[in-house]
Design a protein around this motif. Structure first.
Motif, short mmCIF file in Angstrom:
data_model
loop_
_atom_site.label_atom_id
_atom_site.label_comp_id
_atom_site.label_asym_id
_atom_site.label_seq_id
_atom_site.Cartn_x
_atom_site.Cartn_y
_atom_site.Cartn_z
N LYS A 1 0.82 -1.21 0.00
CA LYS A 1 0.00 0.00 0.00
C LYS A 1 0.85 1.26 0.00
CE LYS A 1 -3.74 2.23 2.53
NZ LYS A 1 -4.67 2.11 3.65
N HIS A 2 1.92 1.28 0.78
CA HIS A 2 2.74 2.49 0.86
C HIS A 2 3.49 2.75 -0.46
CE1 HIS A 2 5.59 -0.63 2.13
NE2 HIS A 2 6.58 0.21 1.86
N TRP B 1 3.02 6.11 -2.75
CA TRP B 1 4.19 6.87 -3.21
C TRP B 1 4.11 7.08 -4.72
CZ3 TRP B 1 8.17 9.45 -1.02
CH2 TRP B 1 9.19 9.86 -1.88
N PHE C 1 8.97 3.87 5.90
CA PHE C 1 8.23 4.73 6.81
C PHE C 1 9.19 5.53 7.68
CE2 PHE C 1 5.57 1.11 5.81
CZ PHE C 1 4.40 1.73 5.43
N SER D 1 4.45 1.00 10.17
CA SER D 1 3.81 0.72 8.87
C SER D 1 2.32 1.02 8.86
CB SER D 1 4.05 -0.73 8.46
OG SER D 1 3.54 -1.60 9.43
N ASN E 1 1.10 3.84 9.79
CA ASN E 1 1.00 5.26 9.53
C ASN E 1 1.32 5.52 8.05
OD1 ASN E 1 0.91 8.02 9.69
ND2 ASN E 1 2.68 8.24 11.02
N CYS E 2 0.39 5.18 7.20
CA CYS E 2 0.60 5.20 5.75
C CYS E 2 0.09 6.50 5.14
CB CYS E 2 -0.07 3.99 5.12
SG CYS E 2 0.48 3.66 3.46
N ASN F 1 4.85 10.60 6.00
CA ASN F 1 5.60 9.57 6.72
C ASN F 1 6.40 8.66 5.79
OD1 ASN F 1 6.37 8.22 9.12
ND2 ASN F 1 4.88 6.62 8.70
N LEU F 2 6.30 8.88 4.50
CA LEU F 2 7.02 8.03 3.54
C LEU F 2 8.29 8.72 3.07
CD1 LEU F 2 4.05 6.76 1.37
CD2 LEU F 2 5.09 5.67 3.36
#
Length: 107
Positions: free
Chosen positions: A19-20, A24, A39, A44, A46-47, A51-52
């Motif tokens: 998902k992250h 992105w 992260f 993980s 906190n997507c 935070n990425l």
């Protein structure tokens, strides 16, 4: 997350992606070769975009060595800087070693 993209391994019309990574790519474009999305706070769940961060595989290796995810929040920036310094130092040492050692005349 399941996305409508041909799976390069199976040929199926859909595939799963983290998902992250999907988030992105929606906001910043494809992840370059040799880079990965991680992260910033190490959590993980906190997507969100803030935070990425994009890091090289070498940086990720060093961050994992220092157990970045388990480091207290107030030390995370220091561990990020330390990993960056270690990657740069190793690269410079490797380059200087390559210059100092001439290649073998037979091959």
């Amino acid at each position: 997350v399941k996305i409508a993209e041909r799976n390069p391994y199976t040929g199926f019309p859909t595939r799963y992606k983290l998902k992250h990574v999907v988030l992105w790519e929606q906001l910043h474009g494809p992840v370059p070769e040799g880079m990965c999305v991680m992260f910033r706070d190490g959590r993980s769940i906190n997507c969100v975009d803030e935070n990425l961060m994009l890091v090289s595989r070498a940086h990720l290796f060093r961050l994992n060595q220092h157990r970045y995810r388990k480091v207290p929040d107030k030390l995370k920036n220091s561990v990020l800087a330390l990993a960056k310094l270690e990657v740069k130092t190793f690269k410079l040492l490797r380059e200087s070693r390559d210059v100092a050692m001439p290649s073998h005349p037979m091959g």
